[in-house]
Design a protein around this motif. Structure first.
Motif, mmCIF file in Angstrom:
data_model
loop_
_atom_site.group_PDB
_atom_site.id
_atom_site.type_symbol
_atom_site.label_atom_id
_atom_site.label_comp_id
_atom_site.label_asym_id
_atom_site.label_seq_id
_atom_site.Cartn_x
_atom_site.Cartn_y
_atom_site.Cartn_z
ATOM 1 N N PHE A 140 0.852 -1.191 0.000
ATOM 2 C CA PHE A 140 0.000 0.000 0.000
ATOM 3 C C PHE A 140 0.883 1.234 0.000
ATOM 4 O O PHE A 140 1.768 1.350 0.844
ATOM 5 C CB PHE A 140 -0.905 -0.006 1.229
ATOM 6 C CG PHE A 140 -1.910 -1.124 1.207
ATOM 7 C CD1 PHE A 140 -3.187 -0.911 0.697
ATOM 8 C CD2 PHE A 140 -1.576 -2.398 1.658
ATOM 9 C CE1 PHE A 140 -4.112 -1.950 0.654
ATOM 10 C CE2 PHE A 140 -2.492 -3.437 1.612
ATOM 11 C CZ PHE A 140 -3.760 -3.214 1.108
ATOM 12 N N ARG A 141 0.667 2.112 -0.938
ATOM 13 C CA ARG A 141 1.447 3.357 -0.990
ATOM 14 C C ARG A 141 0.530 4.509 -1.366
ATOM 15 O O ARG A 141 -0.174 4.431 -2.373
ATOM 16 C CB ARG A 141 2.583 3.242 -2.029
ATOM 17 C CG ARG A 141 3.631 2.233 -1.627
ATOM 18 C CD ARG A 141 4.790 2.216 -2.587
ATOM 19 N NE ARG A 141 5.766 1.234 -2.137
ATOM 20 C CZ ARG A 141 6.925 0.996 -2.737
ATOM 21 N NH1 ARG A 141 7.258 1.674 -3.825
ATOM 22 N NH2 ARG A 141 7.751 0.088 -2.266
ATOM 23 N N ASN A 142 0.595 5.540 -0.559
ATOM 24 C CA ASN A 142 -0.247 6.700 -0.814
ATOM 25 C C ASN A 142 0.447 7.593 -1.837
ATOM 26 O O ASN A 142 0.951 8.663 -1.510
ATOM 27 C CB ASN A 142 -0.495 7.433 0.511
ATOM 28 C CG ASN A 142 -1.740 8.288 0.443
ATOM 29 O OD1 ASN A 142 -2.251 8.561 -0.632
ATOM 30 N ND2 ASN A 142 -2.204 8.719 1.596
ATOM 31 N N GLU A 143 0.487 7.102 -3.076
ATOM 32 C CA GLU A 143 1.187 7.806 -4.159
ATOM 33 C C GLU A 143 0.493 9.143 -4.411
ATOM 34 O O GLU A 143 -0.744 9.223 -4.420
ATOM 35 C CB GLU A 143 1.171 6.971 -5.448
ATOM 36 C CG GLU A 143 1.821 5.595 -5.349
ATOM 37 C CD GLU A 143 3.337 5.641 -5.517
ATOM 38 O OE1 GLU A 143 3.902 6.735 -5.673
ATOM 39 O OE2 GLU A 143 3.950 4.548 -5.467
ATOM 40 N N LEU A 144 1.299 10.168 -4.644
ATOM 41 C CA LEU A 144 0.753 11.497 -4.881
ATOM 42 C C LEU A 144 -0.039 11.517 -6.188
ATOM 43 O O LEU A 144 -1.166 11.989 -6.250
ATOM 44 C CB LEU A 144 1.920 12.494 -4.956
ATOM 45 C CG LEU A 144 1.556 13.964 -4.994
ATOM 46 C CD1 LEU A 144 0.795 14.354 -3.735
ATOM 47 C CD2 LEU A 144 2.825 14.805 -5.129
ATOM 48 N N MET A 151 -0.069 0.752 -13.677
ATOM 49 C CA MET A 151 1.386 0.815 -13.474
ATOM 50 C C MET A 151 1.778 1.612 -12.224
ATOM 51 O O MET A 151 2.905 1.496 -11.748
ATOM 52 C CB MET A 151 2.071 1.410 -14.705
ATOM 53 C CG MET A 151 1.821 0.576 -15.963
ATOM 54 S SD MET A 151 2.996 0.890 -17.282
ATOM 55 C CE MET A 151 2.708 2.604 -17.640
ATOM 56 N N ARG A 152 0.904 2.472 -11.735
ATOM 57 C CA ARG A 152 1.188 3.150 -10.460
ATOM 58 C C ARG A 152 -0.073 3.170 -9.621
ATOM 59 O O ARG A 152 -0.972 3.968 -9.839
ATOM 60 C CB ARG A 152 1.733 4.564 -10.659
ATOM 61 C CG ARG A 152 2.106 5.222 -9.316
ATOM 62 C CD ARG A 152 2.759 6.567 -9.452
ATOM 63 N NE ARG A 152 4.029 6.496 -10.139
ATOM 64 C CZ ARG A 152 5.169 6.026 -9.595
ATOM 65 N NH1 ARG A 152 5.202 5.604 -8.356
ATOM 66 N NH2 ARG A 152 6.277 6.001 -10.303
ATOM 67 N N CYS A 153 -0.114 2.238 -8.672
ATOM 68 C CA CYS A 153 -1.323 2.076 -7.861
ATOM 69 C C CYS A 153 -1.055 2.428 -6.412
ATOM 70 O O CYS A 153 0.082 2.523 -5.978
ATOM 71 C CB CYS A 153 -1.789 0.624 -7.945
ATOM 72 S SG CYS A 153 -2.393 0.207 -9.578
HETATM 73 MG MG MG Z 1 7.816 4.857 -5.591
#
Ligand code: MG
Ligand code: ATP
Length: 418
Positions: A140-144, A151-153
Protein backbone atom coordinates in the motif's frame (compact mmCIF):
# COMPACT_ATOMS: atom_id res chain seq x y z
CA UNK A 1 -14.02 -21.35 -20.89
CA UNK A 2 -17.25 -20.45 -22.62
CA UNK A 3 -17.46 -16.73 -23.27
CA UNK A 4 -21.24 -16.90 -22.83
CA UNK A 5 -20.52 -17.76 -19.17
CA UNK A 6 -17.87 -15.11 -18.59
CA UNK A 7 -19.57 -12.48 -16.45
CA UNK A 8 -17.49 -9.58 -17.75
CA UNK A 9 -18.57 -7.64 -20.82
CA UNK A 10 -16.36 -5.66 -23.13
CA UNK A 11 -17.10 -1.98 -23.60
CA UNK A 12 -16.59 0.45 -26.46
CA UNK A 13 -15.20 3.33 -24.40
CA UNK A 14 -12.93 3.56 -21.42
CA UNK A 15 -14.26 5.57 -18.46
CA UNK A 16 -13.84 9.34 -19.01
CA UNK A 17 -11.54 9.71 -16.02
CA UNK A 18 -9.14 7.02 -17.23
CA UNK A 19 -6.24 8.75 -18.92
CA UNK A 20 -3.82 5.83 -19.32
CA UNK A 21 -3.73 3.57 -22.35
CA UNK A 22 -3.05 0.41 -20.33
CA UNK A 23 -6.00 0.76 -17.96
CA UNK A 24 -8.19 2.07 -20.79
CA UNK A 25 -7.69 -1.12 -22.81
CA UNK A 26 -7.79 -3.40 -19.77
CA UNK A 27 -11.07 -1.91 -18.56
CA UNK A 28 -12.61 -2.10 -22.04
CA UNK A 29 -11.55 -5.74 -22.38
CA UNK A 30 -12.95 -6.65 -18.95
CA UNK A 31 -9.58 -7.42 -17.34
CA UNK A 32 -9.75 -4.91 -14.50
CA UNK A 33 -12.18 -2.53 -12.87
CA UNK A 34 -11.21 0.90 -11.66
CA UNK A 35 -12.44 1.36 -8.09
CA UNK A 36 -10.86 4.79 -7.62
CA UNK A 37 -7.72 6.57 -8.77
CA UNK A 38 -4.81 4.16 -8.39
CA UNK A 39 -7.00 1.29 -7.15
CA UNK A 40 -8.02 -1.53 -9.51
CA UNK A 41 -9.77 -4.87 -9.01
CA UNK A 42 -8.77 -7.82 -11.17
CA UNK A 43 -11.56 -9.64 -13.02
CA UNK A 44 -11.36 -13.23 -14.35
CA UNK A 45 -9.37 -12.42 -17.51
CA UNK A 46 -7.04 -10.03 -15.71
CA UNK A 47 -6.46 -12.43 -12.86
CA UNK A 48 -5.40 -15.16 -15.31
CA UNK A 49 -2.73 -12.82 -16.72
CA UNK A 50 -1.61 -11.80 -13.25
CA UNK A 51 -1.30 -15.45 -12.17
CA UNK A 52 0.85 -16.24 -15.19
CA UNK A 53 3.14 -13.33 -14.43
CA UNK A 54 3.27 -14.63 -10.87
CA UNK A 55 4.23 -18.11 -12.13
CA UNK A 56 7.06 -16.76 -14.29
CA UNK A 57 8.42 -14.69 -11.40
CA UNK A 58 8.05 -17.50 -8.84
CA UNK A 59 9.91 -19.96 -11.09
CA UNK A 60 12.79 -17.53 -11.45
CA UNK A 61 12.89 -16.73 -7.72
CA UNK A 62 12.90 -20.43 -6.83
CA UNK A 63 15.72 -20.97 -9.35
CA UNK A 64 17.76 -18.35 -7.47
CA UNK A 65 17.32 -20.33 -4.26
CA UNK A 66 14.65 -17.99 -2.90
CA UNK A 67 12.35 -19.28 -0.14
CA UNK A 68 8.81 -17.94 -0.35
CA UNK A 69 7.17 -16.27 2.64
CA UNK A 70 4.11 -14.11 3.17
CA UNK A 71 4.53 -11.27 5.64
CA UNK A 72 1.79 -9.18 7.15
CA UNK A 73 0.41 -5.90 5.91
CA UNK A 74 -0.20 -4.59 9.42
CA UNK A 75 3.04 -3.32 10.92
CA UNK A 76 4.17 -2.37 14.40
CA UNK A 77 5.59 1.18 14.31
CA UNK A 78 8.32 0.16 16.76
CA UNK A 79 10.48 -1.60 14.17
CA UNK A 80 10.07 1.27 11.72
CA UNK A 81 11.12 3.76 14.37
CA UNK A 82 14.36 1.80 14.76
CA UNK A 83 15.20 2.22 11.07
CA UNK A 84 14.03 5.85 11.04
CA UNK A 85 11.32 5.19 8.45
CA UNK A 86 8.18 5.69 10.56
CA UNK A 87 8.03 9.46 10.25
CA UNK A 88 6.07 10.87 7.34
CA UNK A 89 8.93 13.20 6.49
CA UNK A 90 11.17 10.15 5.98
CA UNK A 91 8.58 8.13 3.98
CA UNK A 92 5.96 10.24 2.27
CA UNK A 93 3.68 7.44 0.99
CA UNK A 94 2.58 5.85 4.28
CA UNK A 95 -0.95 4.70 4.91
CA UNK A 96 -1.37 4.51 8.66
CA UNK A 97 -4.18 3.24 10.83
CA UNK A 98 -4.71 2.39 14.50
CA UNK A 99 -6.13 -0.19 16.87
CA UNK A 100 -9.36 0.47 18.78
CA UNK A 101 -7.23 1.39 21.79
CA UNK A 102 -5.48 4.07 19.77
CA UNK A 103 -2.19 2.22 19.24
CA UNK A 104 -0.86 3.24 15.80
CA UNK A 105 -0.24 0.69 13.05
CA UNK A 106 1.47 0.97 9.71
CA UNK A 107 0.09 -0.46 6.47
CA UNK A 108 3.17 -1.94 4.81
CA UNK A 109 4.63 -0.22 1.77
CA UNK A 110 7.75 -2.44 1.76
CA UNK A 111 9.13 -5.15 4.07
CA UNK A 112 12.81 -4.66 4.90
CA UNK A 113 12.10 -3.90 8.56
CA UNK A 114 9.58 -6.71 9.01
CA UNK A 115 11.76 -9.38 7.43
CA UNK A 116 14.95 -8.34 9.22
CA UNK A 117 13.07 -8.36 12.52
CA UNK A 118 11.60 -11.80 11.78
CA UNK A 119 14.97 -13.26 10.82
CA UNK A 120 16.45 -12.36 14.19
CA UNK A 121 14.73 -15.58 15.32
CA UNK A 122 16.48 -17.64 12.63
CA UNK A 123 19.91 -16.20 11.89
CA UNK A 124 22.64 -16.55 14.48
CA UNK A 125 25.57 -18.28 12.79
CA UNK A 126 27.49 -18.01 9.51
CA UNK A 127 25.95 -21.43 8.77
CA UNK A 128 22.54 -19.77 8.47
CA UNK A 129 23.77 -17.62 5.57
CA UNK A 130 23.43 -16.77 2.76
CA UNK A 131 19.64 -16.60 2.94
CA UNK A 132 17.21 -15.45 0.26
CA UNK A 133 13.54 -14.85 1.08
CA UNK A 134 10.85 -13.48 -1.18
CA UNK A 135 7.12 -12.91 -1.28
CA UNK A 136 4.41 -11.89 -3.69
CA UNK A 137 2.33 -9.62 -1.53
CA UNK A 138 0.12 -6.55 -1.58
CA UNK A 139 1.80 -3.21 -0.88
CA UNK A 140 0.00 0.00 0.00
CA UNK A 141 1.45 3.36 -0.99
CA UNK A 142 -0.25 6.70 -0.81
CA UNK A 143 1.19 7.81 -4.16
CA UNK A 144 0.75 11.50 -4.88
CA UNK A 145 -0.08 10.95 -8.55
CA UNK A 146 -1.87 7.93 -10.00
CA UNK A 147 -2.27 8.63 -13.68
CA UNK A 148 -0.46 5.60 -15.11
CA UNK A 149 -3.30 3.10 -14.79
CA UNK A 150 -2.27 -0.21 -13.25
CA UNK A 151 1.39 0.82 -13.47
CA UNK A 152 1.19 3.15 -10.46
CA UNK A 153 -1.32 2.08 -7.86
CA UNK A 154 -2.01 2.85 -4.24
CA UNK A 155 -2.60 -0.86 -3.64
CA UNK A 156 -0.58 -3.30 -5.75
CA UNK A 157 1.09 -6.70 -5.81
CA UNK A 158 4.85 -6.67 -5.54
CA UNK A 159 7.36 -9.46 -5.63
CA UNK A 160 10.00 -8.47 -3.12
CA UNK A 161 13.11 -10.54 -2.59
CA UNK A 162 15.69 -9.84 0.13
CA UNK A 163 19.18 -11.29 0.31
CA UNK A 164 21.35 -11.76 3.40
CA UNK A 165 25.02 -12.50 2.73
CA UNK A 166 28.20 -12.94 4.77
CA UNK A 167 30.30 -10.50 2.81
CA UNK A 168 30.17 -7.80 0.20
CA UNK A 169 31.64 -10.28 -2.32
CA UNK A 170 29.02 -12.92 -1.55
CA UNK A 171 26.32 -10.26 -1.85
CA UNK A 172 27.63 -8.98 -5.21
CA UNK A 173 27.68 -12.44 -6.73
CA UNK A 174 24.03 -12.97 -5.84
CA UNK A 175 23.10 -9.46 -6.96
CA UNK A 176 24.45 -10.23 -10.43
CA UNK A 177 22.47 -13.49 -10.51
CA UNK A 178 19.33 -11.55 -9.73
CA UNK A 179 20.10 -9.05 -12.50
CA UNK A 180 20.27 -11.95 -15.00
CA UNK A 181 17.14 -13.50 -13.57
CA UNK A 182 15.30 -10.18 -13.97
CA UNK A 183 16.25 -10.03 -17.65
CA UNK A 184 14.85 -13.59 -17.98
CA UNK A 185 11.62 -12.56 -16.30
CA UNK A 186 11.07 -9.52 -18.49
CA UNK A 187 12.06 -11.49 -21.60
CA UNK A 188 9.69 -14.33 -20.73
CA UNK A 189 6.91 -11.83 -20.05
CA UNK A 190 7.27 -10.43 -23.58
CA UNK A 191 9.35 -7.31 -22.91
CA UNK A 192 12.67 -8.65 -24.24
CA UNK A 193 14.57 -6.31 -26.55
CA UNK A 194 13.01 -3.21 -25.01
CA UNK A 195 13.97 -3.60 -21.36
CA UNK A 196 17.35 -2.34 -20.18
CA UNK A 197 19.36 -2.71 -17.04
CA UNK A 198 19.73 0.93 -16.06
CA UNK A 199 22.15 2.67 -13.72
CA UNK A 200 20.27 4.65 -11.10
CA UNK A 201 21.17 6.30 -7.85
CA UNK A 202 21.96 4.11 -4.86
CA UNK A 203 21.42 4.68 -1.17
CA UNK A 204 23.88 5.36 1.60
CA UNK A 205 25.72 2.06 1.01
CA UNK A 206 26.22 1.99 -2.69
CA UNK A 207 26.67 4.59 -5.36
CA UNK A 208 24.38 2.67 -7.73
CA UNK A 209 21.24 0.72 -7.78
CA UNK A 210 19.95 -0.94 -10.93
CA UNK A 211 16.56 -0.36 -12.45
CA UNK A 212 15.00 -2.41 -15.21
CA UNK A 213 13.43 0.05 -17.58
CA UNK A 214 11.09 -0.81 -20.45
CA UNK A 215 10.98 1.70 -23.25
CA UNK A 216 7.46 3.02 -23.74
CA UNK A 217 5.88 6.40 -24.38
CA UNK A 218 3.79 6.25 -21.24
CA UNK A 219 6.88 5.80 -19.05
CA UNK A 220 7.37 8.23 -16.18
CA UNK A 221 11.18 8.04 -16.39
CA UNK A 222 13.73 9.28 -18.89
CA UNK A 223 16.72 7.08 -19.64
CA UNK A 224 19.69 7.15 -22.01
CA UNK A 225 20.22 3.85 -23.78
CA UNK A 226 23.38 2.38 -25.26
CA UNK A 227 21.82 -0.21 -27.59
CA UNK A 228 25.16 -1.86 -28.43
CA UNK A 229 26.17 -2.37 -24.83
CA UNK A 230 22.58 -3.16 -23.89
CA UNK A 231 22.55 -0.87 -20.85
CA UNK A 232 21.09 2.49 -19.94
CA UNK A 233 21.48 5.38 -17.51
CA UNK A 234 18.60 7.04 -15.68
CA UNK A 235 18.54 10.80 -16.19
CA UNK A 236 18.58 11.28 -12.40
CA UNK A 237 22.29 10.29 -12.48
CA UNK A 238 23.12 11.31 -16.05
CA UNK A 239 26.09 13.68 -16.27
CA UNK A 240 29.51 13.80 -17.89
CA UNK A 241 31.37 12.43 -14.87
CA UNK A 242 29.00 9.50 -14.52
CA UNK A 243 29.25 8.65 -18.23
CA UNK A 244 33.03 8.72 -18.00
CA UNK A 245 32.95 6.48 -14.95
CA UNK A 246 30.68 3.99 -16.70
CA UNK A 247 32.71 4.12 -19.91
CA UNK A 248 29.72 5.31 -21.94
CA UNK A 249 29.97 7.53 -24.98
CA UNK A 250 27.43 10.35 -25.05
CA UNK A 251 27.17 10.18 -28.86
CA UNK A 252 25.93 6.61 -28.71
CA UNK A 253 23.19 7.20 -26.16
CA UNK A 254 19.56 7.51 -27.21
CA UNK A 255 17.13 9.37 -24.97
CA UNK A 256 13.93 7.39 -24.30
CA UNK A 257 10.83 7.47 -22.14
CA UNK A 258 10.70 4.34 -20.00
CA UNK A 259 8.81 2.62 -17.23
CA UNK A 260 10.64 1.06 -14.27
CA UNK A 261 9.37 -2.54 -14.23
CA UNK A 262 11.78 -3.65 -11.52
CA UNK A 263 14.73 -2.60 -9.46
CA UNK A 264 17.50 -4.13 -7.40
CA UNK A 265 19.15 -2.31 -4.57
CA UNK A 266 22.26 -2.83 -2.42
CA UNK A 267 21.31 -2.13 1.21
CA UNK A 268 24.61 -2.86 2.95
CA UNK A 269 24.16 -3.36 6.69
CA UNK A 270 21.73 -0.48 7.26
CA UNK A 271 18.60 -2.40 8.26
CA UNK A 272 20.36 -5.30 9.94
CA UNK A 273 22.28 -2.86 12.13
CA UNK A 274 19.23 -0.76 12.94
CA UNK A 275 17.20 -3.78 14.01
CA UNK A 276 19.99 -5.78 15.64
CA UNK A 277 20.31 -8.70 13.22
CA UNK A 278 23.76 -10.28 13.61
CA UNK A 279 25.57 -13.61 13.32
CA UNK A 280 28.78 -15.22 14.54
CA UNK A 281 31.44 -15.98 11.92
CA UNK A 282 33.75 -19.07 11.93
CA UNK A 283 35.99 -17.46 14.55
CA UNK A 284 33.13 -16.44 16.81
CA UNK A 285 33.23 -12.75 15.89
CA UNK A 286 29.89 -10.96 15.76
CA UNK A 287 29.13 -9.71 12.24
CA UNK A 288 26.28 -7.99 10.41
CA UNK A 289 24.79 -9.57 7.26
CA UNK A 290 25.05 -7.61 4.00
CA UNK A 291 21.62 -7.11 2.44
CA UNK A 292 20.04 -6.43 -0.91
CA UNK A 293 16.42 -5.91 -1.93
CA UNK A 294 14.87 -6.72 -5.28
CA UNK A 295 11.38 -5.65 -6.38
CA UNK A 296 9.03 -6.19 -9.31
CA UNK A 297 5.50 -4.81 -9.53
CA UNK A 298 3.25 -7.46 -11.10
CA UNK A 299 0.58 -5.01 -12.22
CA UNK A 300 3.28 -2.59 -13.36
CA UNK A 301 4.70 -5.37 -15.54
CA UNK A 302 1.26 -6.27 -16.91
CA UNK A 303 0.53 -2.62 -17.67
CA UNK A 304 3.90 -2.21 -19.38
CA UNK A 305 3.16 -5.21 -21.62
CA UNK A 306 -0.16 -3.62 -22.62
CA UNK A 307 1.50 -0.25 -23.24
CA UNK A 308 4.34 -1.70 -25.27
CA UNK A 309 2.57 -4.38 -27.33
CA UNK A 310 -0.98 -3.21 -28.05
CA UNK A 311 -2.12 -1.79 -31.39
CA UNK A 312 -5.02 0.42 -32.48
CA UNK A 313 -7.45 -2.52 -32.21
CA UNK A 314 -6.55 -3.68 -28.74
CA UNK A 315 -4.18 -5.70 -26.60
CA UNK A 316 -1.58 -8.12 -28.04
CA UNK A 317 -0.65 -10.62 -25.31
CA UNK A 318 2.58 -12.57 -25.56
CA UNK A 319 1.86 -16.33 -25.43
CA UNK A 320 3.57 -16.71 -22.05
CA UNK A 321 1.15 -14.53 -20.10
CA UNK A 322 -1.97 -14.46 -22.29
CA UNK A 323 -5.18 -15.23 -20.41
CA UNK A 324 -5.85 -18.05 -22.90
CA UNK A 325 -3.80 -19.42 -25.78
CA UNK A 326 -6.70 -19.87 -28.20
CA UNK A 327 -9.75 -17.78 -28.91
CA UNK A 328 -12.18 -20.09 -30.66
CA UNK A 329 -14.99 -18.16 -32.29
CA UNK A 330 -18.05 -19.70 -33.81
CA UNK A 331 -19.88 -17.50 -36.28
CA UNK A 332 -23.39 -18.84 -36.27
CA UNK A 333 -24.17 -22.06 -34.43
CA UNK A 334 -22.30 -25.09 -35.74
CA UNK A 335 -21.55 -28.52 -34.35
CA UNK A 336 -17.91 -28.28 -35.48
CA UNK A 337 -17.07 -25.45 -33.02
CA UNK A 338 -18.50 -27.44 -30.12
CA UNK A 339 -16.45 -30.46 -31.10
CA UNK A 340 -13.22 -28.49 -31.51
CA UNK A 341 -13.80 -26.81 -28.14
CA UNK A 342 -14.16 -30.23 -26.51
CA UNK A 343 -10.97 -31.48 -28.21
CA UNK A 344 -8.99 -28.43 -27.11
CA UNK A 345 -10.27 -28.77 -23.54
CA UNK A 346 -9.49 -32.49 -23.47
CA UNK A 347 -5.92 -31.66 -24.47
CA UNK A 348 -5.65 -29.03 -21.72
CA UNK A 349 -5.19 -26.25 -24.24
CA UNK A 350 -6.40 -23.04 -22.66
CA UNK A 351 -9.24 -21.79 -24.81
CA UNK A 352 -11.77 -19.01 -24.61
CA UNK A 353 -14.70 -20.20 -26.69
CA UNK A 354 -16.90 -17.44 -28.07
CA UNK A 355 -20.17 -19.34 -28.22
CA UNK A 356 -22.22 -16.17 -27.73
CA UNK A 357 -25.21 -15.37 -29.81
CA UNK A 358 -23.73 -12.15 -31.19
CA UNK A 359 -22.91 -10.49 -34.50
CA UNK A 360 -19.72 -11.51 -36.33
CA UNK A 361 -18.35 -7.95 -36.25
CA UNK A 362 -18.82 -7.72 -32.50
CA UNK A 363 -17.14 -11.08 -31.88
CA UNK A 364 -14.15 -10.23 -34.07
CA UNK A 365 -13.60 -6.78 -32.61
CA UNK A 366 -13.90 -8.21 -29.08
CA UNK A 367 -11.25 -10.79 -30.00
CA UNK A 368 -8.90 -8.02 -31.16
CA UNK A 369 -9.52 -6.04 -27.98
CA UNK A 370 -8.96 -9.02 -25.66
CA UNK A 371 -5.78 -9.96 -27.55
CA UNK A 372 -5.52 -13.75 -27.21
CA UNK A 373 -2.58 -15.04 -29.35
CA UNK A 374 -4.42 -17.47 -31.69
CA UNK A 375 -7.83 -16.66 -33.15
CA UNK A 376 -9.71 -19.58 -34.69
CA UNK A 377 -12.94 -18.80 -36.50
CA UNK A 378 -15.37 -21.50 -37.52
CA UNK A 379 -18.22 -20.45 -39.79
CA UNK A 380 -20.26 -21.93 -42.62
CA UNK A 381 -17.80 -20.32 -45.00
CA UNK A 382 -14.70 -21.77 -43.31
CA UNK A 383 -16.33 -25.19 -43.12
CA UNK A 384 -17.07 -25.02 -46.86
CA UNK A 385 -13.42 -24.11 -47.43
CA UNK A 386 -12.26 -27.15 -45.50
CA UNK A 387 -12.00 -26.22 -41.84
CA UNK A 388 -11.27 -23.19 -39.69
CA UNK A 389 -9.66 -19.81 -40.21
CA UNK A 390 -6.62 -19.21 -38.07
CA UNK A 391 -4.86 -15.93 -37.41
CA UNK A 392 -2.30 -14.87 -34.85
CA UNK A 393 -3.24 -11.65 -33.08
CA UNK A 394 -0.38 -9.73 -34.67
CA UNK A 395 -0.97 -11.06 -38.20
CA UNK A 396 -3.08 -9.24 -40.76
CA UNK A 397 -4.54 -12.10 -42.77
CA UNK A 398 -6.11 -15.34 -41.65
CA UNK A 399 -5.78 -18.64 -43.50
CA UNK A 400 -7.82 -21.82 -43.62
CA UNK A 401 -6.53 -24.96 -41.94
CA UNK A 402 -8.11 -28.40 -41.59
CA UNK A 403 -9.80 -29.16 -38.25
CA UNK A 404 -7.20 -31.82 -37.48
CA UNK A 405 -4.45 -29.17 -37.67
CA UNK A 406 -5.89 -26.96 -34.93
CA UNK A 407 -4.44 -29.03 -32.13
CA UNK A 408 -0.91 -28.50 -33.48
CA UNK A 409 -1.20 -24.82 -32.60
CA UNK A 410 -2.37 -25.62 -29.15
CA UNK A 411 0.62 -26.60 -27.12
CA UNK A 412 0.04 -26.53 -23.41
CA UNK A 413 1.02 -23.27 -21.86
CA UNK A 414 4.03 -23.54 -19.56
CA UNK A 415 2.39 -21.14 -17.15
CA UNK A 416 -1.05 -22.70 -17.24
CA UNK A 417 -3.62 -21.37 -14.79
CA UNK A 418 -4.80 -24.22 -12.56
MG1 MG B 1 7.82 4.86 -5.59
P1 ATP C 1 8.83 4.31 -8.55
O1 ATP C 1 10.13 5.07 -8.66
O2 ATP C 1 8.24 3.96 -9.86
O3 ATP C 1 7.87 4.93 -7.58
P2 ATP C 1 10.01 2.76 -6.53
O4 ATP C 1 11.43 3.15 -6.71
O5 ATP C 1 9.23 3.37 -5.45
O6 ATP C 1 9.24 2.92 -7.92
P3 ATP C 1 10.34 0.17 -5.30
O7 ATP C 1 9.91 0.69 -4.01
O8 ATP C 1 11.72 -0.29 -5.43
O9 ATP C 1 9.97 1.18 -6.47
O10 ATP C 1 9.37 -0.99 -5.76
C1 ATP C 1 9.80 -2.10 -6.53
C2 ATP C 1 8.95 -2.25 -7.78
O11 ATP C 1 7.58 -2.22 -7.45
C3 ATP C 1 9.13 -1.15 -8.80
O12 ATP C 1 10.24 -1.41 -9.61
C4 ATP C 1 7.83 -1.26 -9.57
O13 ATP C 1 7.88 -2.32 -10.51
C5 ATP C 1 6.84 -1.62 -8.51
N1 ATP C 1 6.10 -0.45 -7.99
C6 ATP C 1 6.56 0.53 -7.20
N2 ATP C 1 5.59 1.41 -6.91
C7 ATP C 1 4.48 0.95 -7.53
C8 ATP C 1 3.13 1.41 -7.60
N3 ATP C 1 2.75 2.51 -6.96
N4 ATP C 1 2.24 0.70 -8.33
C9 ATP C 1 2.62 -0.43 -8.97
N5 ATP C 1 3.88 -0.92 -8.94
C10 ATP C 1 4.80 -0.25 -8.23
Amino acid sequence: MRQSELFTKTRKEAPKDEVSKNAGLLIRGGFVRKEMAGVYSYLPLGLRVLKKIETVIREEMDALGGQEVLLTTLQDPEIWQKSGRWQDDAVDIWFKTSLKNGHPLGVANTHEEALVNLLRDHISSYRDLPLYAYQIQTKFRNELRAKSGIMRCREFLMKDLYSFSRSEAEFREFYEHVALSYMNIFGRAGLGGRTYRTFASGGSFSKWSDEFQTICDAGEDTIYVDKEKNIAVNDEVYDDDVLAELGLNKERLVKEKAIEVGNIFPLGTKYAEALGLAYKDESGNVKTPVMGSYGIGLGRLMGAVVEALSDERGIVWPESIAPFRMHLISLGKNAESEKIYKDLSKNAIETLYDDRDARAGEKLSDADLIGIPYRIVISEKSIAEGGAEIKKRDEKESRVIGFEEILHYGKKNETMVK
